[in-house]
Design a protein around this motif. Sequence first.
Motif, PDB file in Angstrom:
ATOM      1  N   ILE A 188      36.299  61.293 -10.028  1.00  0.00           N
ATOM      2  CA  ILE A 188      35.914  59.914 -10.337  1.00  0.00           C
ATOM      3  C   ILE A 188      34.634  59.541  -9.598  1.00  0.00           C
ATOM      4  CG2 ILE A 188      36.591  57.485 -10.130  1.00  0.00           C
ATOM      5  CD1 ILE A 188      39.526  58.491 -10.455  1.00  0.00           C
ATOM      6  N   GLU A 189      34.558  59.905  -8.321  1.00  0.00           N
ATOM      7  CA  GLU A 189      33.368  59.591  -7.525  1.00  0.00           C
ATOM      8  C   GLU A 189      32.115  60.237  -8.122  1.00  0.00           C
ATOM      9  OE1 GLU A 189      32.999  57.595  -4.788  1.00  0.00           O
ATOM     10  OE2 GLU A 189      35.061  56.967  -5.189  1.00  0.00           O
ATOM     11  N   VAL A 190      32.216  61.514  -8.464  1.00  0.00           N
ATOM     12  CA  VAL A 190      31.072  62.236  -9.004  1.00  0.00           C
ATOM     13  C   VAL A 190      30.620  61.621 -10.327  1.00  0.00           C
ATOM     14  CG1 VAL A 190      30.416  64.450 -10.035  1.00  0.00           C
ATOM     15  CG2 VAL A 190      31.515  64.400  -7.797  1.00  0.00           C
ATOM     16  N   TYR A 191      31.561  61.180 -11.145  1.00  0.00           N
ATOM     17  CA  TYR A 191      31.238  60.616 -12.458  1.00  0.00           C
ATOM     18  C   TYR A 191      30.626  59.217 -12.385  1.00  0.00           C
ATOM     19  CZ  TYR A 191      32.532  63.843 -16.172  1.00  0.00           C
ATOM     20  OH  TYR A 191      32.542  64.881 -17.067  1.00  0.00           O
ATOM     21  N   ARG A 192      30.510  58.655 -11.212  1.00  0.00           N
ATOM     22  CA  ARG A 192      29.808  57.364 -11.088  1.00  0.00           C
ATOM     23  C   ARG A 192      28.309  57.526 -11.264  1.00  0.00           C
ATOM     24  NH1 ARG A 192      33.443  55.013  -6.166  1.00  0.00           N
ATOM     25  NH2 ARG A 192      35.144  54.311  -7.489  1.00  0.00           N
ATOM     26  N   ASP A 193      27.833  58.734 -11.222  1.00  0.00           N
ATOM     27  CA  ASP A 193      26.411  59.028 -11.339  1.00  0.00           C
ATOM     28  C   ASP A 193      25.934  58.795 -12.776  1.00  0.00           C
ATOM     29  OD1 ASP A 193      23.840  60.138 -11.114  1.00  0.00           O
ATOM     30  OD2 ASP A 193      24.608  62.151 -11.523  1.00  0.00           O
ATOM     31  N   PRO A 194      24.982  57.879 -12.997  1.00  0.00           N
ATOM     32  CA  PRO A 194      24.505  57.603 -14.360  1.00  0.00           C
ATOM     33  C   PRO A 194      23.889  58.834 -15.043  1.00  0.00           C
ATOM     34  CG  PRO A 194      23.703  55.932 -12.833  1.00  0.00           C
ATOM     35  CD  PRO A 194      24.344  56.997 -12.008  1.00  0.00           C
ATOM     36  N   ALA A 195      23.201  59.685 -14.274  1.00  0.00           N
ATOM     37  CA  ALA A 195      22.598  60.874 -14.878  1.00  0.00           C
ATOM     38  C   ALA A 195      23.671  61.819 -15.406  1.00  0.00           C
ATOM     39  CB  ALA A 195      21.727  61.593 -13.856  1.00  0.00           C
ATOM     40  N   THR A 198      27.115  64.087 -20.267  1.00  0.00           N
ATOM     41  CA  THR A 198      28.492  64.498 -20.583  1.00  0.00           C
ATOM     42  C   THR A 198      29.077  63.560 -21.634  1.00  0.00           C
ATOM     43  OG1 THR A 198      29.342  63.218 -18.707  1.00  0.00           O
ATOM     44  CG2 THR A 198      28.911  65.547 -18.332  1.00  0.00           C
ATOM     45  N   ARG A 199      30.055  64.071 -22.379  1.00  0.00           N
ATOM     46  CA  ARG A 199      30.581  63.302 -23.513  1.00  0.00           C
ATOM     47  C   ARG A 199      31.894  62.596 -23.224  1.00  0.00           C
ATOM     48  NH1 ARG A 199      30.483  67.634 -28.217  1.00  0.00           N
ATOM     49  NH2 ARG A 199      31.337  68.856 -26.542  1.00  0.00           N
ATOM     50  N   VAL A 200      32.655  63.040 -22.224  1.00  0.00           N
ATOM     51  CA  VAL A 200      33.964  62.446 -21.947  1.00  0.00           C
ATOM     52  C   VAL A 200      33.862  61.616 -20.678  1.00  0.00           C
ATOM     53  CG1 VAL A 200      36.388  62.923 -21.477  1.00  0.00           C
ATOM     54  CG2 VAL A 200      35.116  64.416 -23.038  1.00  0.00           C
ATOM     55  N   PRO A 201      33.992  60.286 -20.781  1.00  0.00           N
ATOM     56  CA  PRO A 201      33.862  59.450 -19.588  1.00  0.00           C
ATOM     57  C   PRO A 201      35.060  59.607 -18.654  1.00  0.00           C
ATOM     58  CG  PRO A 201      34.484  58.104 -21.475  1.00  0.00           C
ATOM     59  CD  PRO A 201      34.255  59.500 -21.982  1.00  0.00           C
ATOM     60  N   VAL A 202      34.779  59.570 -17.353  1.00  0.00           N
ATOM     61  CA  VAL A 202      35.832  59.592 -16.334  1.00  0.00           C
ATOM     62  C   VAL A 202      35.556  58.409 -15.409  1.00  0.00           C
ATOM     63  CG1 VAL A 202      36.918  60.874 -14.464  1.00  0.00           C
ATOM     64  CG2 VAL A 202      36.068  62.091 -16.478  1.00  0.00           C
ATOM     65  N   THR A 204      26.359  69.207 -12.333  1.00  0.00           N
ATOM     66  CA  THR A 204      26.286  69.230 -10.877  1.00  0.00           C
ATOM     67  C   THR A 204      26.340  67.806 -10.358  1.00  0.00           C
ATOM     68  OG1 THR A 204      24.847  71.162 -11.061  1.00  0.00           O
ATOM     69  CG2 THR A 204      24.944  70.093  -8.927  1.00  0.00           C
ATOM     70  N   ALA A 205      27.088  67.604  -9.266  1.00  0.00           N
ATOM     71  CA  ALA A 205      27.147  66.297  -8.620  1.00  0.00           C
ATOM     72  C   ALA A 205      25.758  65.908  -8.127  1.00  0.00           C
ATOM     73  CB  ALA A 205      28.126  66.342  -7.452  1.00  0.00           C
ATOM     74  N   ALA A 206      25.467  64.614  -8.132  1.00  0.00           N
ATOM     75  CA  ALA A 206      24.135  64.127  -7.751  1.00  0.00           C
ATOM     76  C   ALA A 206      23.727  64.638  -6.376  1.00  0.00           C
ATOM     77  CB  ALA A 206      24.102  62.605  -7.795  1.00  0.00           C
ATOM     78  N   TYR A 207      24.639  64.607  -5.400  1.00  0.00           N
ATOM     79  CA  TYR A 207      24.293  64.998  -4.032  1.00  0.00           C
ATOM     80  C   TYR A 207      24.135  66.513  -3.867  1.00  0.00           C
ATOM     81  CZ  TYR A 207      29.384  65.397  -4.101  1.00  0.00           C
ATOM     82  OH  TYR A 207      30.683  65.682  -4.463  1.00  0.00           O
ATOM     83  N   ALA A 208      24.460  67.291  -4.904  1.00  0.00           N
ATOM     84  CA  ALA A 208      24.351  68.750  -4.817  1.00  0.00           C
ATOM     85  C   ALA A 208      23.166  69.306  -5.597  1.00  0.00           C
ATOM     86  CB  ALA A 208      25.639  69.387  -5.330  1.00  0.00           C
ATOM     87  N   ARG A 209      22.408  68.435  -6.272  1.00  0.00           N
ATOM     88  CA  ARG A 209      21.293  68.921  -7.085  1.00  0.00           C
ATOM     89  C   ARG A 209      20.132  69.395  -6.215  1.00  0.00           C
ATOM     90  NH1 ARG A 209      22.228  63.872 -10.771  1.00  0.00           N
ATOM     91  NH2 ARG A 209      24.157  64.602 -11.732  1.00  0.00           N
ATOM     92  N   GLY A 210      19.374  70.354  -6.747  1.00  0.00           N
ATOM     93  CA  GLY A 210      18.214  70.867  -6.029  1.00  0.00           C
ATOM     94  C   GLY A 210      18.559  71.863  -4.941  1.00  0.00           C
ATOM     95  N   GLN A 211      19.805  72.335  -4.888  1.00  0.00           N
ATOM     96  CA  GLN A 211      20.235  73.283  -3.857  1.00  0.00           C
ATOM     97  C   GLN A 211      20.628  74.635  -4.453  1.00  0.00           C
ATOM     98  OE1 GLN A 211      23.254  71.473  -1.325  1.00  0.00           O
ATOM     99  NE2 GLN A 211      22.418  69.462  -1.780  1.00  0.00           N
TER     100      GLN A 211
END
Length: 198
Positions: A30-37, A42-46, A119-126
């Motif tokens: 749920i936390e990860v899916y708060r990211d607008p990007a 993705t097609r299925v909202p959480v 990828t979760a927002a805080y994990a991008r670019g790694q």
Amino acid sequence: MTVVLRAEATPSAPALLLRPWQDEDVVPLIEVYRDPALRRWTRVPVESVDDAYRWLALQRVGWESRKRISFAVLADDSEGGPDDGPGGGPGGDRRRLLGNVVLKSVNPAVGSAEVGYWTAAYARGQGVAPRALEALTGWAFDTFGPEGLDRLALLHQVDNPASCRVAEKTGYRFDRLMPARPPFPRDGHLHVRSIRPV
């Protein structure tokens, strides 16, 4: 069937653990899916606990049918700290949720399947997505290659250059432009990777 995959650490990022999704992933999901990007691609909202449990149920059905096999991608890092993101923090599970990879439309009889990831927002670019995708790709060919799987497809919309970079880093060569079709509003790129030579 319980499958656990691993990807080695890099100088700037922890090792990755890929395992089937579990009920304990509800809150981090749920936390990860708060990211607008993420929601954009993705097609299925959480958005709620009920949504998350429904999403997890779909993943279990996919595993049972062997048609959609998804893995939670976790940091395999025992040195985590308070800024670990969902699932981490002091005294908590140091295996924080970083993303998802999926093998879908599995059909060894025709030799093909499709891969996807987020990828979760805080994990991008790694380097999380390429390393997780590489682990999934190797496992897919090892597992389904003897049944006839010899190529994997990766699709993304033309306005998602990050996915194009992930495809290139993991040996998925650009094949062709795909016209838009529901539910995708824009044209897409098709990338393909063939089974590695023995």
